[in-house]
Design an enzyme around this catalytic site. Sequence first.
Site, short mmCIF file in Angstrom:
data_model
loop_
_atom_site.label_atom_id
_atom_site.label_comp_id
_atom_site.label_asym_id
_atom_site.label_seq_id
_atom_site.Cartn_x
_atom_site.Cartn_y
_atom_site.Cartn_z
N LYS A 1 0.53 -1.33 -0.02
CA LYS A 1 0.33 0.19 -0.43
C LYS A 1 0.45 1.48 0.10
O LYS A 1 0.93 2.38 -0.74
CB LYS A 1 -0.92 0.00 0.65
CG LYS A 1 -1.59 -1.01 0.97
CD LYS A 1 -2.89 -1.21 2.96
CE LYS A 1 -4.21 -2.14 2.37
NZ LYS A 1 -5.01 -2.74 1.55
N GLU B 1 -3.85 6.90 7.86
CA GLU B 1 -4.75 8.06 6.76
C GLU B 1 -5.71 8.72 7.85
O GLU B 1 -6.62 8.36 8.67
CB GLU B 1 -4.61 7.48 5.33
CG GLU B 1 -5.50 6.26 5.74
CD GLU B 1 -5.61 5.51 4.33
OE1 GLU B 1 -4.52 5.53 3.63
OE2 GLU B 1 -6.82 4.90 3.88
N ARG C 1 -5.17 -8.08 -10.63
CA ARG C 1 -5.88 -9.72 -11.30
C ARG C 1 -7.38 -9.84 -11.15
O ARG C 1 -7.93 -8.52 -11.10
CB ARG C 1 -5.59 -10.77 -9.45
CG ARG C 1 -6.30 -10.47 -8.15
CD ARG C 1 -6.70 -10.55 -7.39
NE ARG C 1 -6.88 -9.83 -6.02
CZ ARG C 1 -8.02 -9.81 -5.00
NH1 ARG C 1 -8.90 -9.88 -6.06
NH2 ARG C 1 -8.02 -9.12 -4.75
P1 ADP Z 1 -7.70 -4.70 2.78
O1 ADP Z 1 -6.45 -3.95 1.52
O2 ADP Z 1 -7.63 -5.39 3.33
O3 ADP Z 1 -9.33 -4.62 1.63
P2 ADP Z 1 -8.26 -1.75 1.94
O4 ADP Z 1 -7.62 -0.65 2.38
O5 ADP Z 1 -8.95 -1.95 0.57
O6 ADP Z 1 -7.93 -2.61 2.82
O7 ADP Z 1 -9.67 -1.20 2.63
C1 ADP Z 1 -10.75 -1.99 2.48
C2 ADP Z 1 -11.64 -1.54 3.17
O8 ADP Z 1 -11.57 -0.44 4.60
C3 ADP Z 1 -12.86 -0.24 2.48
O9 ADP Z 1 -13.59 -1.17 1.07
C4 ADP Z 1 -13.08 0.33 2.63
O10 ADP Z 1 -14.61 -0.38 3.86
C5 ADP Z 1 -12.73 0.45 4.28
N1 ADP Z 1 -11.18 1.61 4.14
C6 ADP Z 1 -10.44 1.57 4.02
N2 ADP Z 1 -9.67 2.82 4.10
C7 ADP Z 1 -10.35 3.83 4.63
C8 ADP Z 1 -10.21 5.47 4.72
N3 ADP Z 1 -9.22 6.08 4.70
N4 ADP Z 1 -11.45 5.38 5.71
C9 ADP Z 1 -12.52 5.12 5.42
N5 ADP Z 1 -12.63 3.64 5.76
C10 ADP Z 1 -11.18 3.10 5.03
#
Ligand code: ADP
Length: 496
Positions: free
Chosen positions: A118, A202, A294
């Site tokens: 990330k 964040e 993917r």
């Molecule tokens: P992972 O790779 O563990 O799935 P992500 O970064 O894709 O993590 O985030 C997964 C979920 O977490 C997102 O779909 C959203 O629901 C929530 N999320 C991620 N970042 C934020 C944020 N900054 N604020 C609010 N919700 C978030």
Amino acid sequence: MKSFKRVLIANRGEIAIRVAKTLRELDIESVMLFTEEEKDLPHSSFGDISINLGSGPLSETYLNIERLVKICQKFKVDAVHPGYGFLSERAPFAKALQEAGVELIGPPTAAMESMGDKKTSKEIMEKAGIPLIPGYHGDNQDGDLLAKEAVKIGFPVLIKASAGGGGKGMRIVEQESDFSEALNSAKREAMNAFGDDKVLVEKYITDPRHIEVQVLSDTHGQHFHFWERECSIQRRYQKIVEESPSPALTQELRQSMCDTAVKISETMNYVGAGTVEFILDKDGSFYFLEMNTRLQVEHPITEMVTGHDLVQLQVRVAQGEKLPFKQSEILQNGHAIEVRIYAENPDKDFMPSIGTIDVVGESRLLGVRLDSGYKSGNEVTTSFDPMIAKLIVWSTDRTQAIRKMDKALSDYPFLGITTNRDYLKRILKHDVFLKGVTFTHFVKTYADDLGPRPLSLEDKALAIMTNGLISTRKKETREGVAVTTAWDQLSGFRLN
Ligand code: ADP
């Protein structure tokens, strides 16, 4: 241009079957894997060649890179389709295949590596001017410094494992005094899950939507998008209902998000299928979340609305073909919804459940697709993911599609085990969902409304009808064994 004759599917269950279907259409032989425990599951006999990996932990079967490469060599496969999960985003696997002269139906290793982290991916996006969630993704991992950055960002903040996935190593922090403890526990979880405890911090966006864009690029520098998927309905950060188009977007916002996704593909010289995930804030701002290099679990809804077979396009790109269409020819038509059917109990904190699926069910509708890894009589165990099937419907508009999905869920009761089927129905029938107000905390916000309910008349009728089916089958197959009462066999169906 290459022409694949035989492809190994390095996966199992519904996705292995789904990929095999496209290979068959393309006149390419499929080599399928299964383990001793999965002998009776449909994927074990779905390929042109089936290989029993025996028993043992995943590291000795599906995740054993050396073993899979040897299988490729022995069976002279031209390419490997990794599906999703498992080895699909593991750069060492891509490298091992390359060394063995086997094509990976996937992105270049460099893209996989940079997007798998990330922190690195955010650095690349920042340079390219892509909007990011305000936050800190620097190298310095000192606790005090991270706490200071959190204050600068403003609470609530989200701590995220850089190597993270599936919501692991993620902590919401409401106030400064909770930061240090949350940081330690996020780091601990990240170290256990990924062997890497780097984190980023964040801004926590309250009640956002999760919207993602399907992209696909060929080796001739053409970068396409296949519009968006709305994936806000999640439990434990994992999607359970997905739809396309998103009810949240204006045409202008949709275009802007899709253009941004294409810009990301261009920046990375991307090749193959990928998904750019965004968080959409209430004020219409959207931010890059991550890119998955993917095929996604929820790709079928994009296939339904665009009419394109994404696996077919993946194969054609991997063979080096220049895709013969223009962006303006990829259209969104009608509305598609996917629900993920899990062997779990939503009323008991989504605890995974196991047992024998007595009856899967059968569709009595048009335009319904069930991508399932199980058939009636199969055992669901804890060895693999509790997602047992995906149900996908298409209709002309959202209201019709929701109604169709509700009916489709009745047709596929997955009797015998506890599933989230009734829970999904409750989501689909919720007033707020019907209005198109989807956001990532939907399930938590409406937990009370989504709790257990008495069965509808239709479901009761189905229970009684299906019970007849089960009784007959049991009598046939287990002669002389007394059949217990109707409701005892419907544990996944009635309300305990
Ligand atoms: P992972 O790779 O563990 O799935 P992500 O970064 O894709 O993590 O985030 C997964 C979920 O977490 C997102 O779909 C959203 O629901 C929530 N999320 C991620 N970042 C934020 C944020 N900054 N604020 C609010 N919700 C978030």
